[in-house]
Design a protein around this motif. Structure first.
Motif, mmCIF file in Angstrom:
data_model
loop_
_atom_site.group_PDB
_atom_site.id
_atom_site.type_symbol
_atom_site.label_atom_id
_atom_site.label_comp_id
_atom_site.label_asym_id
_atom_site.label_seq_id
_atom_site.Cartn_x
_atom_site.Cartn_y
_atom_site.Cartn_z
ATOM 1 N N MET A 179 0.837 -1.190 0.000
ATOM 2 C CA MET A 179 0.000 0.000 0.000
ATOM 3 C C MET A 179 0.875 1.244 0.000
ATOM 4 O O MET A 179 1.896 1.297 0.659
ATOM 5 C CB MET A 179 -0.901 -0.002 1.224
ATOM 6 N N ARG A 180 0.452 2.249 -0.734
ATOM 7 C CA ARG A 180 1.220 3.488 -0.818
ATOM 8 C C ARG A 180 1.067 4.307 0.448
ATOM 9 O O ARG A 180 0.091 4.180 1.175
ATOM 10 C CB ARG A 180 0.749 4.303 -2.009
ATOM 11 N N GLU A 181 2.023 5.187 0.675
ATOM 12 C CA GLU A 181 1.980 6.025 1.871
ATOM 13 C C GLU A 181 0.793 6.972 1.823
ATOM 14 O O GLU A 181 0.396 7.435 0.758
ATOM 15 C CB GLU A 181 3.268 6.843 1.967
ATOM 16 N N ASN A 182 0.243 7.315 2.983
ATOM 17 C CA ASN A 182 -0.885 8.228 3.061
ATOM 18 C C ASN A 182 -0.511 9.659 2.719
ATOM 19 O O ASN A 182 -1.378 10.479 2.480
ATOM 20 C CB ASN A 182 -1.532 8.167 4.446
ATOM 21 N N SER A 183 0.786 9.987 2.708
ATOM 22 C CA SER A 183 1.197 11.358 2.409
ATOM 23 C C SER A 183 1.434 11.570 0.919
ATOM 24 O O SER A 183 1.631 12.693 0.475
ATOM 25 C CB SER A 183 2.462 11.704 3.196
ATOM 26 N N GLU A 184 1.412 10.505 0.130
ATOM 27 C CA GLU A 184 1.599 10.618 -1.308
ATOM 28 C C GLU A 184 0.444 11.425 -1.915
ATOM 29 O O GLU A 184 -0.718 11.209 -1.585
ATOM 30 C CB GLU A 184 1.616 9.226 -1.934
ATOM 31 N N ASN A 185 0.763 12.365 -2.806
ATOM 32 C CA ASN A 185 -0.290 13.125 -3.465
ATOM 33 C C ASN A 185 -0.922 12.297 -4.568
ATOM 34 O O ASN A 185 -0.228 11.655 -5.349
ATOM 35 C CB ASN A 185 0.264 14.434 -4.032
ATOM 36 N N VAL A 186 -2.257 12.325 -4.604
ATOM 37 C CA VAL A 186 -3.034 11.563 -5.577
ATOM 38 C C VAL A 186 -4.155 12.446 -6.122
ATOM 39 O O VAL A 186 -4.420 13.533 -5.613
ATOM 40 C CB VAL A 186 -3.644 10.283 -4.954
ATOM 41 N N ARG A 187 -4.827 11.928 -7.146
ATOM 42 C CA ARG A 187 -6.022 12.583 -7.681
ATOM 43 C C ARG A 187 -7.194 11.623 -7.520
ATOM 44 O O ARG A 187 -7.125 10.472 -7.932
ATOM 45 C CB ARG A 187 -5.846 12.939 -9.149
ATOM 46 N N LEU A 188 -8.245 12.125 -6.894
ATOM 47 C CA LEU A 188 -9.493 11.390 -6.747
ATOM 48 C C LEU A 188 -10.525 12.036 -7.665
ATOM 49 O O LEU A 188 -10.723 13.249 -7.609
ATOM 50 C CB LEU A 188 -9.996 11.463 -5.297
ATOM 51 N N THR A 189 -11.141 11.236 -8.500
ATOM 52 C CA THR A 189 -12.294 11.686 -9.279
ATOM 53 C C THR A 189 -13.474 10.856 -8.809
ATOM 54 O O THR A 189 -13.396 9.624 -8.779
ATOM 55 C CB THR A 189 -12.073 11.493 -10.786
ATOM 56 N N ALA A 190 -14.534 11.533 -8.377
ATOM 57 C CA ALA A 190 -15.710 10.831 -7.853
ATOM 58 C C ALA A 190 -16.961 11.376 -8.522
ATOM 59 O O ALA A 190 -17.094 12.584 -8.726
ATOM 60 C CB ALA A 190 -15.804 11.017 -6.336
ATOM 61 N N TRP A 191 -17.854 10.462 -8.890
ATOM 62 C CA TRP A 191 -19.151 10.830 -9.445
ATOM 63 C C TRP A 191 -20.200 10.443 -8.417
ATOM 64 O O TRP A 191 -20.333 9.272 -8.066
ATOM 65 C CB TRP A 191 -19.388 10.117 -10.770
ATOM 66 N N VAL A 192 -20.928 11.441 -7.935
ATOM 67 C CA VAL A 192 -21.900 11.247 -6.857
ATOM 68 C C VAL A 192 -23.300 11.328 -7.449
ATOM 69 O O VAL A 192 -23.649 12.310 -8.104
ATOM 70 C CB VAL A 192 -21.724 12.329 -5.769
ATOM 71 N N ARG A 193 -24.097 10.268 -7.218
ATOM 72 C CA ARG A 193 -25.465 10.276 -7.740
ATOM 73 C C ARG A 193 -26.463 10.273 -6.593
ATOM 74 O O ARG A 193 -26.163 9.855 -5.483
ATOM 75 C CB ARG A 193 -25.701 9.097 -8.684
ATOM 76 N N GLY A 194 -27.640 10.767 -6.880
ATOM 77 C CA GLY A 194 -28.706 10.899 -5.895
ATOM 78 C C GLY A 194 -29.351 12.257 -6.062
ATOM 79 O O GLY A 194 -29.327 12.848 -7.148
ATOM 80 N N ARG A 195 -29.884 12.804 -4.998
ATOM 81 C CA ARG A 195 -30.434 14.166 -5.031
ATOM 82 C C ARG A 195 -29.330 15.099 -4.544
ATOM 83 O O ARG A 195 -29.257 15.457 -3.366
ATOM 84 C CB ARG A 195 -31.674 14.279 -4.141
ATOM 85 N N VAL A 196 -28.430 15.444 -5.484
ATOM 86 C CA VAL A 196 -27.225 16.185 -5.113
ATOM 87 C C VAL A 196 -27.082 17.515 -5.862
ATOM 88 O O VAL A 196 -26.092 18.218 -5.666
ATOM 89 C CB VAL A 196 -25.956 15.324 -5.318
ATOM 90 N N GLN A 197 -28.056 17.858 -6.695
ATOM 91 C CA GLN A 197 -28.019 19.152 -7.375
ATOM 92 C C GLN A 197 -29.101 20.056 -6.797
ATOM 93 O O GLN A 197 -30.208 19.608 -6.503
ATOM 94 C CB GLN A 197 -28.201 18.980 -8.886
ATOM 95 N N GLY A 198 -28.749 21.336 -6.606
ATOM 96 C CA GLY A 198 -29.711 22.298 -6.087
ATOM 97 C C GLY A 198 -29.930 22.209 -4.591
ATOM 98 O O GLY A 198 -30.912 22.731 -4.071
ATOM 99 N N VAL A 199 -29.018 21.542 -3.870
ATOM 100 C CA VAL A 199 -29.177 21.365 -2.418
ATOM 101 C C VAL A 199 -27.940 21.820 -1.634
ATOM 102 O O VAL A 199 -27.828 21.546 -0.448
ATOM 103 C CB VAL A 199 -29.501 19.883 -2.069
#
Length: 95
Positions: A1-21
């Protein structure tokens, strides 16, 4: 497992009632608290796309928060993709 201090990029797509709130604003606030850079934007299909860069531990925590029960609206699911940090992002903005 990589170190927790390593810089990474997270891309997440969130679905549900998440627009306009206030979901993008809430995500921005959490990301800034975690010292992450990136953005959150609404997509045409009703999801919110989140791109965050920074230490792996911070990105993991943001992902946990996105999946948690304290978000605005209602999250039905989150799909994630991990990649190398590009280092091209500054601040965290709502698009």
């Amino acid at each position: 497992m990589r170190e927790n201090s390593e810089n990474v990029r997270l891309t997440a797509w969130v679905r549900g009632r998440v627009q306009g709130v206030g979901f993008r604003w809430w995500t921005r606030a959490r990301a800034l608290e975690l010292g992450l850079t990136g953005w959150a934007r609404n997509t045409e299909d009703g999801r919110v796309e989140v791109v965050a860069e920074g230490p792996r531990a911070g990105c993991v925590k943001l992902l946990e928060l996105l999946r948690g029960c304290d978000t605005p609206g209602r999250v039905d699911g989150v799909v994630e993709r991990w990649s190398e940090s590009r280092g091209s992002l500054g601040g965290f903005v709502e698009r």
